[in-house]
Design a protein around this motif. Sequence first.
Motif, mmCIF file in Angstrom:
data_model
loop_
_atom_site.group_PDB
_atom_site.id
_atom_site.type_symbol
_atom_site.label_atom_id
_atom_site.label_comp_id
_atom_site.label_asym_id
_atom_site.label_seq_id
_atom_site.Cartn_x
_atom_site.Cartn_y
_atom_site.Cartn_z
ATOM 1 N N LEU A 189 0.648 -1.238 -0.011
ATOM 2 C CA LEU A 189 -0.120 0.017 0.082
ATOM 3 C C LEU A 189 0.794 1.196 -0.049
ATOM 4 C CD1 LEU A 189 -2.727 -1.049 2.453
ATOM 5 C CD2 LEU A 189 -3.113 -0.763 0.038
ATOM 6 N N VAL A 212 2.173 1.919 -3.520
ATOM 7 C CA VAL A 212 1.177 2.198 -4.448
ATOM 8 C C VAL A 212 0.449 3.589 -4.191
ATOM 9 C CG1 VAL A 212 -1.285 1.740 -5.407
ATOM 10 C CG2 VAL A 212 0.599 -0.327 -4.842
ATOM 11 N N ILE A 213 0.445 4.006 -2.796
ATOM 12 C CA ILE A 213 -0.254 5.268 -2.573
ATOM 13 C C ILE A 213 0.626 6.170 -1.922
ATOM 14 C CG2 ILE A 213 -2.182 6.237 -1.240
ATOM 15 C CD1 ILE A 213 -3.472 3.540 -1.199
ATOM 16 N N VAL A 271 -6.330 6.179 0.223
ATOM 17 C CA VAL A 271 -6.749 4.766 -0.058
ATOM 18 C C VAL A 271 -7.694 4.714 -1.169
ATOM 19 C CG1 VAL A 271 -7.575 2.265 0.516
ATOM 20 C CG2 VAL A 271 -5.566 3.185 1.595
ATOM 21 N N LYS A 305 -7.449 6.524 -4.455
ATOM 22 C CA LYS A 305 -6.445 5.645 -5.327
ATOM 23 C C LYS A 305 -7.320 4.767 -6.018
ATOM 24 C CE LYS A 305 -2.862 3.661 -7.293
ATOM 25 N NZ LYS A 305 -2.093 4.303 -8.199
ATOM 26 N N VAL A 306 -8.223 4.114 -5.221
ATOM 27 C CA VAL A 306 -9.147 3.021 -5.758
ATOM 28 C C VAL A 306 -10.100 3.771 -6.952
ATOM 29 C CG1 VAL A 306 -11.083 1.417 -5.369
ATOM 30 C CG2 VAL A 306 -8.927 1.492 -3.930
ATOM 31 N N ASP A 345 -8.168 -2.952 2.214
ATOM 32 C CA ASP A 345 -7.333 -2.013 1.439
ATOM 33 C C ASP A 345 -6.782 -2.245 0.345
ATOM 34 O OD1 ASP A 345 -8.717 0.229 3.019
ATOM 35 O OD2 ASP A 345 -6.993 0.847 3.934
ATOM 36 N N ILE A 369 -7.619 -2.374 -3.875
ATOM 37 C CA ILE A 369 -6.486 -1.769 -4.758
ATOM 38 C C ILE A 369 -6.131 -2.826 -5.966
ATOM 39 C CG2 ILE A 369 -4.217 -0.997 -5.262
ATOM 40 C CD1 ILE A 369 -4.629 0.629 -2.462
ATOM 41 N N GLU A 370 -5.892 -4.145 -5.426
ATOM 42 C CA GLU A 370 -5.598 -5.398 -6.390
ATOM 43 C C GLU A 370 -6.892 -5.389 -7.236
ATOM 44 O OE1 GLU A 370 -3.876 -8.867 -4.499
ATOM 45 O OE2 GLU A 370 -5.924 -9.889 -5.201
ATOM 46 N N GLU A 420 -7.270 -2.652 -10.008
ATOM 47 C CA GLU A 420 -6.155 -2.886 -10.932
ATOM 48 C C GLU A 420 -6.421 -3.865 -11.732
ATOM 49 O OE1 GLU A 420 -2.549 -3.056 -8.539
ATOM 50 O OE2 GLU A 420 -2.427 -0.686 -8.667
#
Length: 164
Positions: free
Chosen positions: A11, A14-15, A34, A37-38, A109, A113-114, A117
């Motif tokens: 995390l 990525v963030i 978070v 980002k998503v 979280d 995100i996974e 993506e």
Amino acid sequence: MGKETKLLEKLELVIPGFHGYKKKELLREDDRLVRAKVADVLVQARKEIERALQRCAMVSCPQLVAMDSLRKKLVGLEGRVRHAEAGYAGYFDRISVREKELEKLIEYDARMIELAEEILGRAKSLGGEVVNPQALGLSVLELEERLRALEETLDKRMSIVAGE
């Protein structure tokens, strides 16, 4: 290195600016980062689907309605993720967040995100599959499944945040 540490490092990579809910005063900021980002990844996925929709419309492919339905679901999900802040109002002040809950929150979280993506990756492939209706149909179904998984993960995450 524990599972939580790996997820936390992922995390943080990525963030930018994510602190892993380490300081109480930064909890809201980490939560916002978070979700932003998503939501941003979902916006990219929606744009990819819109491009594929244009191509699909030009060749009158049979998945046009299903793809538009995906686009609408993405719009709704993006808004739900991005604007969930009202549901979080005062949460971190009212409820003491324990270590176990934070671990679960970090897991959700990372999973959100996974999944976002994965949704983006599958959305990018739709445009190339417009000429192959069978492959396009399978991709649309897989994309719907990922959206459903993201919604479920978001619901579980929200239940932790709401202290349920």
